[in-house]
Design an enzyme around this catalytic site. Structure first.
Site, PDB file in Angstrom:
ATOM      1  N   GLU A  75     -55.519 -13.140   0.560  1.00  0.00           N
ATOM      2  CA  GLU A  75     -55.114 -11.984  -0.242  1.00  0.00           C
ATOM      3  C   GLU A  75     -55.808 -11.952  -1.611  1.00  0.00           C
ATOM      4  OE1 GLU A  75     -53.679  -9.537   0.844  1.00  0.00           O
ATOM      5  OE2 GLU A  75     -52.083 -10.025   2.280  1.00  0.00           O
ATOM      6  N   HIS A  93     -46.543 -13.233  -4.045  1.00  0.00           N
ATOM      7  CA  HIS A  93     -46.441 -12.417  -2.832  1.00  0.00           C
ATOM      8  C   HIS A  93     -45.688 -13.209  -1.774  1.00  0.00           C
ATOM      9  CE1 HIS A  93     -47.221 -10.170   0.730  1.00  0.00           C
ATOM     10  NE2 HIS A  93     -48.154 -10.984   1.186  1.00  0.00           N
ATOM     11  N   HIS A  95     -43.108 -13.085   2.036  1.00  0.00           N
ATOM     12  CA  HIS A  95     -42.551 -12.399   3.201  1.00  0.00           C
ATOM     13  C   HIS A  95     -41.066 -12.757   3.292  1.00  0.00           C
ATOM     14  CE1 HIS A  95     -46.818 -12.541   5.217  1.00  0.00           C
ATOM     15  NE2 HIS A  95     -46.792 -11.822   4.108  1.00  0.00           N
ATOM     16  N   TYR A 114     -27.806  -3.559 -12.389  1.00  0.00           N
ATOM     17  CA  TYR A 114     -28.590  -3.514 -13.625  1.00  0.00           C
ATOM     18  C   TYR A 114     -29.751  -4.501 -13.670  1.00  0.00           C
ATOM     19  CZ  TYR A 114     -25.961  -7.608 -15.359  1.00  0.00           C
ATOM     20  OH  TYR A 114     -25.416  -8.854 -15.505  1.00  0.00           O
ATOM     21  N   HIS A 157     -44.873  -5.560   5.772  1.00  0.00           N
ATOM     22  CA  HIS A 157     -45.601  -6.733   5.291  1.00  0.00           C
ATOM     23  C   HIS A 157     -44.705  -7.635   4.442  1.00  0.00           C
ATOM     24  CE1 HIS A 157     -49.707  -8.277   3.588  1.00  0.00           C
ATOM     25  NE2 HIS A 157     -48.786  -9.229   3.568  1.00  0.00           N
ATOM     26  N   TYR A 211     -31.291 -10.475 -25.434  1.00  0.00           N
ATOM     27  CA  TYR A 211     -30.609 -11.399 -24.507  1.00  0.00           C
ATOM     28  C   TYR A 211     -31.276 -12.763 -24.528  1.00  0.00           C
ATOM     29  CZ  TYR A 211     -28.830 -13.362 -20.148  1.00  0.00           C
ATOM     30  OH  TYR A 211     -28.260 -14.175 -19.201  1.00  0.00           O
TER      31      TYR A 211
END
Length: 213
Positions: A75, A93, A95, A114, A157, A211
């Site tokens: 990829e 990335h 799966h 949220y 994918h 935060y």
């Protein structure tokens, strides 16, 4: 060693990637800064606990290989295209099952909670193209740009998440996977997930600015 810290980060975080995605699927990369011209990426087709720093491939944002003992992820075109178009420092990335369920259903993730603001106000779906192709890379970049998001499902994918650093990219991958599960389990229970308004999401974004420690 070229991009030594980035290559070490790939090795250190590869096991977390393995916990998210089955087998040898998925990949991650760490760039030389948010605007660097090269990145370290997981090698292709090997278990995530079976390589060390010297093995980790280094690739330019132009797609040319620059170092590493092992061949880079298939990829690489996707990673390189995102880095050419976006000021990000890392890409994950996977799966992962719940996100991939959304991908095979061609279903975007609406703002049901949220925490979606970690990646935007929704998670879009990029149109399918064969893995490892420039066409897929362009569709992923386009989907994120159009949704003003840092994550996207990819039809049939999986999931792609970008961030300023690999720790945040992995954390946000977990957020998306959790929300995808929440969305699908709510639907499976015969209930209709309710969504937050744009105004409510803007308030969350403002709160997130102060935060943490």
């Amino acid at each position: 060693m070229i991009l030594e810290s980035q290559r070490r980060a790939v090795v250190e975080h590869a096991t977390e990637l393995a916990a998210l995605t089955p087998g040898r699927t998925g990949n991650l990369s760490v760039r030389d800064g948010a605007d660097g011209d090269a990145f370290a990426v997981t090698p292709t087709g090997v278990p995530y606990d079976s390589f060390d720093v010297d093995d980790v491939p280094v690739v330019g944002v132009d797609g040319d290989r620059r170092g590493g003992e092992m061949a880079p992820s298939s990829e690489v075109p996707m990673h390189a295209a995102i880095y050419r178009r976006e000021d990000v420092g890392a890409i994950v990335h996977t799966h992962s099952p719940w996100s991939t369920a959304m991908a095979v259903a061609h279903e975007p993730l609406p703002p049901i909670h949220y925490m979606i603001v970690a990646v935007g106000k929704r998670v879009p779906v990029a149109e399918y193209a064969p893995y490892g192709t420039d066409e897929l890379a362009e569709r992923i970049v386009r989907a994120m740009d159009e949704a003003d998001a840092t994550a996207t499902f990819v039809e049939n994918h999986g999931l792609v998440v970008t961030a300023s650093d690999v720790e945040t990219a992995l954390e946000n991958t977990h957020h998306v996977e959790s929300l995808a599960r929440l969305y699908l389990e709510t639907r499976a229970a015969g209930l209709e997930p309710q969504t937050l308004s744009d105004e409510q999401l803007e308030t969350v974004l403002e709160q997130f600015e102060s935060y943490g420690q």
